[in-house]
Write an enzyme that holds these catalytic residues in place. Sequence first.
Site, PDB file in Angstrom:
ATOM      1  N   THR A 231      33.857  46.213  65.337  1.00  0.00           N
ATOM      2  CA  THR A 231      33.406  47.176  64.333  1.00  0.00           C
ATOM      3  C   THR A 231      31.914  47.041  64.071  1.00  0.00           C
ATOM      4  O   THR A 231      31.212  48.040  63.892  1.00  0.00           O
ATOM      5  CB  THR A 231      34.200  46.977  63.028  1.00  0.00           C
ATOM      6  OG1 THR A 231      35.583  47.222  63.288  1.00  0.00           O
ATOM      7  CG2 THR A 231      33.718  47.930  61.941  1.00  0.00           C
TER       8      THR A 231
ATOM      9  N   GLU B  11      43.878  35.448  25.937  1.00  0.00           N
ATOM     10  CA  GLU B  11      44.434  35.049  24.651  1.00  0.00           C
ATOM     11  C   GLU B  11      43.335  34.727  23.638  1.00  0.00           C
ATOM     12  O   GLU B  11      43.441  35.074  22.450  1.00  0.00           O
ATOM     13  CB  GLU B  11      45.342  33.824  24.823  1.00  0.00           C
ATOM     14  CG  GLU B  11      46.505  34.037  25.789  1.00  0.00           C
ATOM     15  CD  GLU B  11      46.182  33.588  27.199  1.00  0.00           C
ATOM     16  OE1 GLU B  11      47.038  32.944  27.830  1.00  0.00           O
ATOM     17  OE2 GLU B  11      45.059  33.875  27.692  1.00  0.00           O
TER      18      GLU B  11
END
Length: 369
Positions: A193, A46
């Site tokens: 991983t 704004e």
Amino acid sequence: MRHALDLARTVTYTTSPNPRVGSVIVRDGQILGEGATQPPGSAHAEIMALRDAATRGHDVRGATIYVTLEPCSHTGRTPPCVDALIAAQVGRVVVAIGDPNPLVVGQGFARLRAAGIACTRGVCADEALALNVGFVSRMARGRPWVWAKMAASLDGRSALHNGVSQWITGAEARADGHHWRARSCVVLTGMGTVLKDDPQLTVRALSTTRPPRKAVIDGGLTISPAARLFDGTPVWIFASVHDAPREAALAQVNGQVIVLPASEPGRVDLAAVMAWLAQNDINEVHVEAGAGLTGALIAAGLVDELLIYMAPVLLGDALGMARLPLLEHLDGVQRYAFHDVRQLGEDMRLRAHVAASWDALVDCVNRIE
């Protein structure tokens, strides 16, 4: 409002932990000013729109301002936007969704109305929520919005029986995956991983001034400081045990060990991880892990969305996307709702969320008046 949303999308990678917000000031079909929220500590959307209007030489008194999130009504890093709108004497404020931040939650609307400024809410609400689903989730549920990214074959396999998985999908799909990494606040993986792929977990297909934090679930605190993800940027390691010498070695490569309760010996309580992330201003978590951690997160009810890249190949007797408990009845399945399907090169990207998770956030923002 859709133009305001487009402005908000331009700052997708830069505003967190603040929401991504766009704003447009209009009178008689003419844009007087526009803007999007800047990085934390800088101006909100704004304020940027008001400044833009002033630069253009426009008087905004009596004009309508469109904003994708309820104007803030508290002093944080910046003053309340609602005060600036009241001082500017705008005539009407149109908002996509209310702000569930306990410091706001309808107070922006209330203060505008008390100043005689008309307010309308709920315009393009679903689009605005999708853009800030992580922020709303953190404020409303006390946990981030979590998506699990997976690459798979048509028969739902993520790697060959020997673990080879690079690359199932093509370049377009891999580049899109980097967008989702960059959008997130944290890229989360597991020790499986790290040991198998030694990933970097960096954003390489696009440029961002706010790369996501890297994090690893490592219950037994076994990760090596030589792992490639330790590139000088901060890394969070979630463990269930203390090991002072190893913690000191990891600190030398900018690794911070966070010891949390164990769900069982050697395993971190995953719900505690998500609660900790929310407490540390994390809105969105991008999970890029193997079948073990991905399945554990899904089984714990902590994955809100699946991000699946499906290649037009069949891998046969190979490794699945997620290791889940054996079910005897269909009543126990986790159900998702598809909400976006698109082709990327030769591959398909499927997005599916837990309908109850999404609906709860929709209900939350709809209650704010």
